[in-house]
Structures are given as C-alpha cells and as structure tokens.
Design a protein around this motif. Structure first.
Motif, short mmCIF file in Angstrom:
data_model
loop_
_atom_site.label_atom_id
_atom_site.label_comp_id
_atom_site.label_asym_id
_atom_site.label_seq_id
_atom_site.Cartn_x
_atom_site.Cartn_y
_atom_site.Cartn_z
N LYS A 64 0.84 -1.22 0.00
CA LYS A 64 0.00 0.00 0.00
C LYS A 64 0.87 1.26 0.00
O LYS A 64 0.63 2.22 0.73
CB LYS A 64 -0.95 0.01 1.20
CG LYS A 64 -2.17 -0.88 0.99
CD LYS A 64 -3.33 -0.34 1.81
CE LYS A 64 -4.63 -1.01 1.38
NZ LYS A 64 -5.81 -0.38 1.94
N ASP A 65 1.89 1.22 -0.81
CA ASP A 65 2.84 2.33 -0.92
C ASP A 65 2.31 3.29 -2.01
O ASP A 65 2.69 3.20 -3.18
CB ASP A 65 4.22 1.75 -1.27
CG ASP A 65 5.28 2.82 -1.48
OD1 ASP A 65 4.95 4.02 -1.45
OD2 ASP A 65 6.45 2.43 -1.68
N THR A 66 1.44 4.18 -1.59
CA THR A 66 0.74 5.03 -2.56
C THR A 66 1.68 6.03 -3.25
O THR A 66 1.46 6.41 -4.39
CB THR A 66 -0.41 5.81 -1.88
OG1 THR A 66 0.12 6.47 -0.73
CG2 THR A 66 -1.52 4.88 -1.45
N LYS A 67 2.75 6.40 -2.56
CA LYS A 67 3.69 7.36 -3.15
C LYS A 67 4.39 6.73 -4.37
O LYS A 67 4.44 7.33 -5.45
CB LYS A 67 4.72 7.75 -2.08
CG LYS A 67 5.33 9.10 -2.31
CD LYS A 67 6.19 9.51 -1.13
CE LYS A 67 7.22 10.52 -1.60
NZ LYS A 67 8.30 10.71 -0.66
N LEU A 69 3.40 4.09 -6.03
CA LEU A 69 2.40 3.77 -7.04
C LEU A 69 2.12 4.99 -7.93
O LEU A 69 2.07 4.88 -9.15
CB LEU A 69 1.11 3.28 -6.36
CG LEU A 69 0.01 2.80 -7.31
CD1 LEU A 69 0.48 1.61 -8.14
CD2 LEU A 69 -1.25 2.43 -6.52
N ASP A 70 1.98 6.13 -7.30
CA ASP A 70 1.70 7.36 -8.05
C ASP A 70 2.85 7.68 -9.01
O ASP A 70 2.64 7.93 -10.19
CB ASP A 70 1.51 8.51 -7.05
CG ASP A 70 1.05 9.77 -7.76
OD1 ASP A 70 -0.05 9.74 -8.34
OD2 ASP A 70 1.80 10.76 -7.75
N ASN A 113 -5.49 5.58 -7.12
CA ASN A 113 -4.57 5.68 -5.98
C ASN A 113 -5.07 6.75 -5.00
O ASN A 113 -5.82 7.63 -5.38
CB ASN A 113 -3.19 6.05 -6.52
CG ASN A 113 -2.10 5.80 -5.53
OD1 ASN A 113 -2.31 5.14 -4.51
ND2 ASN A 113 -0.94 6.33 -5.80
N GLY A 114 -4.67 6.64 -3.77
CA GLY A 114 -5.06 7.64 -2.76
C GLY A 114 -5.08 7.00 -1.39
O GLY A 114 -4.77 5.81 -1.27
N LEU A 117 -6.89 3.58 -1.00
CA LEU A 117 -6.60 2.70 -2.14
C LEU A 117 -7.20 1.30 -1.92
O LEU A 117 -6.96 0.66 -0.90
CB LEU A 117 -5.07 2.59 -2.28
CG LEU A 117 -4.53 1.53 -3.24
CD1 LEU A 117 -4.84 1.90 -4.68
CD2 LEU A 117 -3.03 1.36 -3.07
#
Ligand code: HEC
Length: 152
Positions: A64-67, A69-70, A113-114, A117
């Motif tokens: 869940k590494d949204t940074k 992923l973005d 994403n966010g 997520l």
C-alpha cells in the motif's frame, strides 16, 4: 476503464495459441514493424522499463505504498508517446491504439490511488494493463530493416 479492451478483438492474432509445426518449432505469425537498429534499441529499452514499472507497481500494491504507485504509474503512462514522431508515424494504426490504451490504463491506475486505495481493484486494473502488454506482444514484432526514405 475497459473501454479499450474491444481493441484486442480486432487484432488478427492476439490470444490465438501458438501454432506448433511438425518439428515442434513455434511458427511466428506476428506482424513485422520495420525499424532501424537504433530505433529497435530505443523501443526495447522502453519495453524493459515497462517491466520494471510493473515490478514496482506489484510491490507498491502489496505494501500500500501510494507514493511509489503514483510515481510509477504516471511515469509509465507516456512512454510510447515520447518516442520520436518519425518512428511513431510508421506504427500501424492498431499498434498505436494499443499503446494509447496502455497509457490510459496506467493513468486509470494512478487515478485509483489515494489514502483509501482498494488493492483488489488496483490489482484488477494492473491485470488490464498486462492484457495490453500481451495482446501487443502476441501481434507485433520489431525487425531491423533498411527503411524507405521518408516521404517529402
Ligand atoms: C503497442 C504494443 C506493445 C505494448 C502495449 C507493449 N509492448 Fe512490449 N514489446 C512490443 C514489441 C513489438 C516488442 C518486440 C518483440 C519482438 O521484436 O520480438 C516488445 C518487447 C518487449 C520486451 C522485451 C525487451 C527486450 O529487451 O527484448 C519486454 C520486456 C516488454 N516488451 C515488456 C512490456 C510490458 C511489461 C508491457 C506492458 C506494461 C509492454 N511491453 C507493452 C510491443 C508492445
């Protein structure tokens, strides 16, 4: 999100199991895209970046590494668009459409994403991305050839 999946049905060869010849060799029915040596090298470099990108996306989703992923989804999206126009102009129309569909699929992933997520949904979207990777690979190959002179 799946608005481009119909494209795959238009492709002549995608998803047809490889045909095995009498001596066990797999016949190659893919459509040839003639390119120069330098263009092939550039294209394959971009392709390997896609694989790195998918790798990073897989880990980002698991953690869940949204940074990450973005960063990755947005970096992958415009890769084929950034190729020189002289090369892009020679791509068959269906190839270009698949490249656009892939770009849209990466952008759709970035939009999912966010802070909340949904990993399951994001994995499904990643599956859609890979559908375009394999659909195109089943259909086209690059071959180094002497290229015709550019039209005036
Ligand atoms: C629009 C078409 C298209 C799309 C979409 C596409 N590829 Fe490719 N890819 C190709 C072609 C054509 C080749 C070269 C195949 C050949 O010449 O045998 C290739 C080759 C590759 C290679 C081999 C690189 C090398 O050094 O030999 C990798 C890895 C790869 N693609 C990964 C991907 C991944 C991952 C995706 C999806 C995220 C993807 N590609 C999406 C067309 C595409």
């Amino acid at each position: 999100m799946r608005r481009y999946l119909f494209l795959l049905a238009l492709l002549p060869i995608s998803f047809v199991a490889p045909v095995h010849g009498a001596v066990g060799l797999v016949q190659d029915h893919r459509i040839v895209i003639p390119v120069s040596k330098a263009e092939r090298s550039l294209l394959l470099t971009e392709m390997r970046e896609y694989l790195h990108g998918l790798h990073a996306i897989q880990y980002a989703l698991a953690n869940k590494d949204t940074k990450t992923l973005d960063l990755v989804a947005k970096d992958m999206a415009p890769r084929l668009e950034r190729l020189p126009a002289s090369l892009r102009d020679r791509f068959p129309e269906d190839f270009t459409q698949l490249a656009i569909a892939l770009q849209e699929a990466f952008l759709a992933l970035a939009r999912m994403n966010g802070p909340d997520l949904q990993v399951n949904a994001a994995l499904e979207q990643t599956g859609e991305i890979i559908t375009y990777c394999s659909g195109c690979h089943d259909t086209y190959r690059f071959e180094v050839r002497a290229l015709p002179k550019p039209r005036k």
